[in-house]
Scaffold this active site. Sequence first.
Site, mmCIF file in Angstrom:
data_model
loop_
_atom_site.group_PDB
_atom_site.id
_atom_site.type_symbol
_atom_site.label_atom_id
_atom_site.label_comp_id
_atom_site.label_asym_id
_atom_site.label_seq_id
_atom_site.Cartn_x
_atom_site.Cartn_y
_atom_site.Cartn_z
ATOM 1 C CE LYS A 162 -9.432 1.786 -1.554
ATOM 2 N NZ LYS A 162 -9.234 2.542 -0.358
ATOM 3 C CE1 TYR A 176 -2.279 0.224 4.737
ATOM 4 C CE2 TYR A 176 -1.547 2.152 5.946
ATOM 5 C CZ TYR A 176 -2.256 1.597 4.911
ATOM 6 O OH TYR A 176 -2.931 2.397 4.044
ATOM 7 C CG HIS A 233 -4.981 -1.800 -1.488
ATOM 8 N ND1 HIS A 233 -5.381 -0.566 -1.059
ATOM 9 C CD2 HIS A 233 -5.994 -2.646 -1.167
ATOM 10 C CE1 HIS A 233 -6.588 -0.657 -0.512
ATOM 11 N NE2 HIS A 233 -6.977 -1.910 -0.570
ATOM 12 C CG HIS A 273 -1.717 -1.115 1.519
ATOM 13 N ND1 HIS A 273 -3.039 -1.123 1.193
ATOM 14 C CD2 HIS A 273 -1.455 -2.326 2.072
ATOM 15 C CE1 HIS A 273 -3.571 -2.287 1.536
ATOM 16 N NE2 HIS A 273 -2.619 -3.034 2.069
ATOM 17 C CB CYS A 302 -3.507 1.983 -3.091
ATOM 18 S SG CYS A 302 -2.589 1.459 -1.653
#
Length: 135
Positions: free
Chosen positions: A121, A39, A115, A10, A123
Amino acid sequence: MRKINEIIVHCTATPAGREVTAAEVDRWHRARGFERIGYHFLVGLDGTVETGRPVEVAGAHCKGRNMTSIGVAYAGGLDAQGHPADTRTPEQRRALIELISALLRRFPGARVHSHRDFAAKACPCFDATTEYSRL
């Protein structure tokens, strides 16, 4: 210990050059209703690796995959205009390789993913799945 199948990479979705600490991300995640930082590891601009959640505890970083994954984030991911960008410093690049390599040794058979492989996303704003496929 839980079974780990994936290491999911991420970014913090913060501008290039803005340092972010695990304590700060912890505050963000608690404000969103999480028990603590989602995380397991956070890599700072200088390559320092901070521990977030203990690896023995399921993360809160990728819906549907938290029970069997480790979440690794790096500070950055946005350019000066707020657009997704690979903002990793050379120190972050080295630290991510070292951290992910160590996690792959600790959890044989785990695979590395971005991710974005599991969510709509950008990410982590680079293709971690491909970049780390040879580790």
